[in-house]
Design a protein around this motif. Structure first.
Motif, PDB file in Angstrom:
ATOM      1  N   VAL A  39      -6.153  17.588   6.229  1.00 28.87           N
ATOM      2  CA  VAL A  39      -6.090  16.196   5.773  1.00 28.87           C
ATOM      3  C   VAL A  39      -7.393  15.879   5.047  1.00 28.87           C
ATOM      4  CG1 VAL A  39      -5.872  13.784   6.473  1.00 28.87           C
ATOM      5  CG2 VAL A  39      -4.590  15.564   7.698  1.00 28.87           C
ATOM      6  N   ILE A  40      -7.304  15.536   3.754  1.00 25.25           N
ATOM      7  CA  ILE A  40      -8.516  15.362   2.944  1.00 25.25           C
ATOM      8  C   ILE A  40      -8.717  13.920   2.489  1.00 25.25           C
ATOM      9  CG2 ILE A  40      -8.533  17.756   2.158  1.00 25.25           C
ATOM     10  CD1 ILE A  40      -7.313  16.746  -0.486  1.00 25.25           C
ATOM     11  N   ALA A  41      -7.915  12.992   3.009  1.00 25.52           N
ATOM     12  CA  ALA A  41      -8.094  11.575   2.673  1.00 25.52           C
ATOM     13  C   ALA A  41      -7.804  10.748   3.916  1.00 25.52           C
ATOM     14  CB  ALA A  41      -7.179  11.162   1.525  1.00 25.52           C
ATOM     15  N   ILE A  42      -8.366   9.557   3.946  1.00 25.96           N
ATOM     16  CA  ILE A  42      -8.120   8.671   5.072  1.00 25.96           C
ATOM     17  C   ILE A  42      -6.649   8.275   5.090  1.00 25.96           C
ATOM     18  CG2 ILE A  42      -8.666   6.441   6.087  1.00 25.96           C
ATOM     19  CD1 ILE A  42     -10.911   8.507   6.248  1.00 25.96           C
ATOM     20  N   PRO A  43      -5.940   8.451   6.215  1.00 28.59           N
ATOM     21  CA  PRO A  43      -4.516   8.085   6.278  1.00 28.59           C
ATOM     22  C   PRO A  43      -4.315   6.592   6.011  1.00 28.59           C
ATOM     23  CG  PRO A  43      -5.162   9.435   8.163  1.00 28.59           C
ATOM     24  CD  PRO A  43      -6.423   9.061   7.462  1.00 28.59           C
ATOM     25  N   GLU A  44      -3.207   6.284   5.359  1.00 23.93           N
ATOM     26  CA  GLU A  44      -2.860   4.899   5.063  1.00 23.93           C
ATOM     27  C   GLU A  44      -1.668   4.487   5.921  1.00 23.93           C
ATOM     28  OE1 GLU A  44      -1.994   4.396   0.980  1.00 23.93           O
ATOM     29  OE2 GLU A  44      -3.930   5.113   0.269  1.00 23.93           O
ATOM     30  N   ILE A  45      -1.754   3.298   6.525  1.00 23.75           N
ATOM     31  CA  ILE A  45      -0.610   2.718   7.222  1.00 23.75           C
ATOM     32  C   ILE A  45       0.143   1.877   6.204  1.00 23.75           C
ATOM     33  CG2 ILE A  45       0.171   1.259   9.103  1.00 23.75           C
ATOM     34  CD1 ILE A  45      -2.353   1.920  10.607  1.00 23.75           C
ATOM     35  N   VAL A  46       1.283   2.419   5.731  1.00 21.39           N
ATOM     36  CA  VAL A  46       2.034   1.743   4.671  1.00 21.39           C
ATOM     37  C   VAL A  46       2.774   0.550   5.234  1.00 21.39           C
ATOM     38  CG1 VAL A  46       3.746   2.056   2.856  1.00 21.39           C
ATOM     39  CG2 VAL A  46       2.252   3.936   3.472  1.00 21.39           C
ATOM     40  N   SER A  47       3.406   0.701   6.381  1.00 17.01           N
ATOM     41  CA  SER A  47       4.076  -0.420   7.039  1.00 17.01           C
ATOM     42  C   SER A  47       3.947  -0.249   8.528  1.00 17.01           C
ATOM     43  CB  SER A  47       5.554  -0.492   6.631  1.00 17.01           C
ATOM     44  OG  SER A  47       6.248   0.659   7.077  1.00 17.01           O
ATOM     45  N   ASP A  48       4.060  -1.350   9.234  1.00 18.86           N
ATOM     46  CA  ASP A  48       3.861  -1.339  10.677  1.00 18.86           C
ATOM     47  C   ASP A  48       4.844  -2.311  11.308  1.00 18.86           C
ATOM     48  OD1 ASP A  48       0.847  -1.536  12.746  1.00 18.86           O
ATOM     49  OD2 ASP A  48       2.903  -0.969  13.192  1.00 18.86           O
ATOM     50  N   MET A  60      -0.370 -13.946  10.396  1.00 14.94           N
ATOM     51  CA  MET A  60       0.379 -14.400   9.227  1.00 14.94           C
ATOM     52  C   MET A  60       1.539 -13.457   8.956  1.00 14.94           C
ATOM     53  SD  MET A  60      -2.216 -13.313   6.083  1.00 14.94           S
ATOM     54  CE  MET A  60      -3.532 -14.324   6.746  1.00 14.94           C
ATOM     55  N   PRO A  61       2.520 -13.879   8.137  1.00 17.42           N
ATOM     56  CA  PRO A  61       3.634 -12.985   7.787  1.00 17.42           C
ATOM     57  C   PRO A  61       3.127 -11.679   7.197  1.00 17.42           C
ATOM     58  CG  PRO A  61       4.109 -15.228   7.082  1.00 17.42           C
ATOM     59  CD  PRO A  61       2.678 -15.219   7.552  1.00 17.42           C
ATOM     60  N   LEU A  62       3.897 -10.598   7.411  1.00 18.71           N
ATOM     61  CA  LEU A  62       3.459  -9.269   6.996  1.00 18.71           C
ATOM     62  C   LEU A  62       3.207  -9.181   5.490  1.00 18.71           C
ATOM     63  CD1 LEU A  62       5.695  -6.905   9.193  1.00 18.71           C
ATOM     64  CD2 LEU A  62       3.290  -7.539   9.518  1.00 18.71           C
ATOM     65  N   ASN A  63       4.086  -9.827   4.683  1.00 18.34           N
ATOM     66  CA  ASN A  63       3.899  -9.743   3.240  1.00 18.34           C
ATOM     67  C   ASN A  63       2.635 -10.478   2.801  1.00 18.34           C
ATOM     68  OD1 ASN A  63       5.096  -8.815   0.651  1.00 18.34           O
ATOM     69  ND2 ASN A  63       5.064 -11.006   0.180  1.00 18.34           N
ATOM     70  N   ASP A  64       2.361 -11.632   3.427  1.00 22.59           N
ATOM     71  CA  ASP A  64       1.134 -12.365   3.116  1.00 22.59           C
ATOM     72  C   ASP A  64      -0.092 -11.556   3.525  1.00 22.59           C
ATOM     73  OD1 ASP A  64       2.773 -14.362   2.245  1.00 22.59           O
ATOM     74  OD2 ASP A  64       2.480 -15.671   3.978  1.00 22.59           O
ATOM     75  N   ALA A  65       0.004 -10.888   4.675  1.00 25.61           N
ATOM     76  CA  ALA A  65      -1.104 -10.050   5.129  1.00 25.61           C
ATOM     77  C   ALA A  65      -1.322  -8.885   4.163  1.00 25.61           C
ATOM     78  CB  ALA A  65      -0.820  -9.527   6.536  1.00 25.61           C
ATOM     79  N   ALA A  66      -0.221  -8.323   3.638  1.00 21.75           N
ATOM     80  CA  ALA A  66      -0.335  -7.211   2.689  1.00 21.75           C
ATOM     81  C   ALA A  66      -1.000  -7.663   1.392  1.00 21.75           C
ATOM     82  CB  ALA A  66       1.045  -6.626   2.409  1.00 21.75           C
ATOM     83  N   VAL A  67      -0.646  -8.863   0.915  1.00 18.52           N
ATOM     84  CA  VAL A  67      -1.250  -9.383  -0.311  1.00 18.52           C
ATOM     85  C   VAL A  67      -2.747  -9.598  -0.121  1.00 18.52           C
ATOM     86  CG1 VAL A  67      -1.315 -11.343  -1.895  1.00 18.52           C
ATOM     87  CG2 VAL A  67       0.885 -10.443  -1.130  1.00 18.52           C
ATOM     88  N   ALA A 123      -4.529  -6.331   0.000  1.00 18.55           N
ATOM     89  CA  ALA A 123      -4.669  -5.756  -1.343  1.00 18.55           C
ATOM     90  C   ALA A 123      -5.839  -6.395  -2.088  1.00 18.55           C
ATOM     91  CB  ALA A 123      -3.370  -5.940  -2.121  1.00 18.55           C
ATOM     92  N   LEU A 124      -6.020  -7.705  -1.916  1.00 16.63           N
ATOM     93  CA  LEU A 124      -7.139  -8.385  -2.559  1.00 16.63           C
ATOM     94  C   LEU A 124      -8.477  -7.907  -1.999  1.00 16.63           C
ATOM     95  CD1 LEU A 124      -5.755 -12.044  -2.720  1.00 16.63           C
ATOM     96  CD2 LEU A 124      -5.999 -10.441  -4.621  1.00 16.63           C
ATOM     97  N   LEU A 125      -8.497  -7.627  -0.692  1.00 16.28           N
ATOM     98  CA  LEU A 125      -9.740  -7.209  -0.049  1.00 16.28           C
ATOM     99  C   LEU A 125     -10.073  -5.747  -0.294  1.00 16.28           C
ATOM    100  CD1 LEU A 125      -9.341  -8.991   3.412  1.00 16.28           C
ATOM    101  CD2 LEU A 125     -10.930  -9.616   1.591  1.00 16.28           C
ATOM    102  N   PHE A 126      -9.037  -4.881  -0.189  1.00 18.02           N
ATOM    103  CA  PHE A 126      -9.287  -3.448  -0.191  1.00 18.02           C
ATOM    104  C   PHE A 126      -8.631  -2.701  -1.347  1.00 18.02           C
ATOM    105  CE2 PHE A 126      -9.062  -4.811   4.345  1.00 18.02           C
ATOM    106  CZ  PHE A 126     -10.420  -4.729   4.623  1.00 18.02           C
ATOM    107  N   GLY A 127      -7.808  -3.381  -2.141  1.00 13.18           N
ATOM    108  CA  GLY A 127      -7.092  -2.707  -3.206  1.00 13.18           C
ATOM    109  C   GLY A 127      -5.792  -2.107  -2.696  1.00 13.18           C
ATOM    110  N   GLY A 128      -4.989  -1.590  -3.644  1.00 11.30           N
ATOM    111  CA  GLY A 128      -3.715  -0.990  -3.283  1.00 11.30           C
ATOM    112  C   GLY A 128      -2.598  -2.019  -3.310  1.00 11.30           C
ATOM    113  N   TYR A 129      -1.410  -1.569  -2.938  1.00  4.00           N
ATOM    114  CA  TYR A 129      -0.254  -2.454  -2.955  1.00  4.00           C
ATOM    115  C   TYR A 129       0.670  -2.178  -1.762  1.00  4.00           C
ATOM    116  CZ  TYR A 129       1.654   1.805  -5.021  1.00  4.00           C
ATOM    117  OH  TYR A 129       2.006   3.119  -5.256  1.00  4.00           O
ATOM    118  N   GLN A 130       0.185  -1.482  -0.728  1.00  3.06           N
ATOM    119  CA  GLN A 130       1.010  -1.127   0.382  1.00  3.06           C
ATOM    120  C   GLN A 130       1.514  -2.356   1.125  1.00  3.06           C
ATOM    121  OE1 GLN A 130      -2.019   0.201  -0.133  1.00  3.06           O
ATOM    122  NE2 GLN A 130      -1.456   2.246  -0.814  1.00  3.06           N
ATOM    123  N   GLY A 131       2.811  -2.359   1.418  1.00  4.93           N
ATOM    124  CA  GLY A 131       3.401  -3.414   2.213  1.00  4.93           C
ATOM    125  C   GLY A 131       3.813  -4.649   1.444  1.00  4.93           C
TER     126      GLY A 131
END
Length: 205
Positions: free
Chosen positions: A52-61, A184-191, A194-202
């Motif tokens: 494993v050469i990258a930090i694992p991402e939790i895409v959904s929970d 907060m709702p999962l989609n709001d938390a994902a948005v 994304a603003l804090l850390f980048g990416g678009y997961q969730g």
């Protein structure tokens, strides 16, 4: 180029051709796959060993299942009913993790050497207008194939020794995302994530 063209206008076209050819050669070199690249085993069920050469991402929970993404550097591949062979290339590994482990635990972590069994697939994207070209993005990272497995098909052979700043940062990021999901709702938390850390997961599109 301007100086060369000013000295002799006839030298400009050959020079432009040389730059064009050099660009093509660089592109081919970047996209050329080695003979032992794991993408050559696409559409086959294999047992793959790698790190494993990258930090694992939790895409959904959710309460039923977590979806985790890993980047695995291949070292050995064993096709069905065949001996293990040396392998190269990077794999995008998606792990469907049911919460048999504590919430904070992961099936594998950064730096772990693992063995996983599943079907290899070629990279795939929908190429919808205005959306991220996933295949191009992954190819630029050197990722040439993908696999999706259940947790029970993954086994850690060697755990990463010692702490790393990458893992410390990942744990801090994960704790913040978990806290956001709890208030907060999962989609709001994902948005917000994304603003804090980048990416678009969730984020639901």
């Amino acid at each position: 180029l301007r100086r060369l063209a000013a000295g002799s206008p006839r030298t400009l076209p050959p020079i432009c051709c040389l730059f064009f050819v050099a660009g093509i050669l660089c592109y081919q070199q970047a996209t050329l796959l080695r003979s032992d690249d794991i993408s050559h085993y696409a559409n086959q069920t294999v047992t793959l060993t790698g790190t494993v050469i990258a930090i694992p991402e939790i895409v959904s929970d959710s309460e039923q299942q977590r979806v985790l993404r890993y980047v695995l550097l291949a070292e050995q591949v064993q096709p069905f009913a065949a001996a293990g062979l040396p392998a190269s290339g990077k794999l995008r590994l998606t792990v469907l993790d049911r919460p048999a482990l504590p919430e904070s635990a992961l099936p594998a972590a950064y730096g772990d050497k693992i063995i996983v069994t599943g079907k290899l697939w070629e990279l795939h994207g929908y190429n919808n207008p205005g959306q991220l070209d996933v295949v191009t993005a992954l190819t630029r990272q050197g990722i040439t194939a993908r696999m999706s497995v259940q947790t029970q098909n993954l086994k850690v052979l060697t755990f990463h020794q010692g702490d790393s700043w990458q893992q410390t940062l990942a744990n801090w990021r994960s704790s913040i995302i978990t806290a956001l999901q709890q208030v907060m709702p999962l989609n709001d938390a994902a948005v917000l994530s994304a603003l804090l850390f980048g990416g678009y997961q969730g984020i639901h599109k």
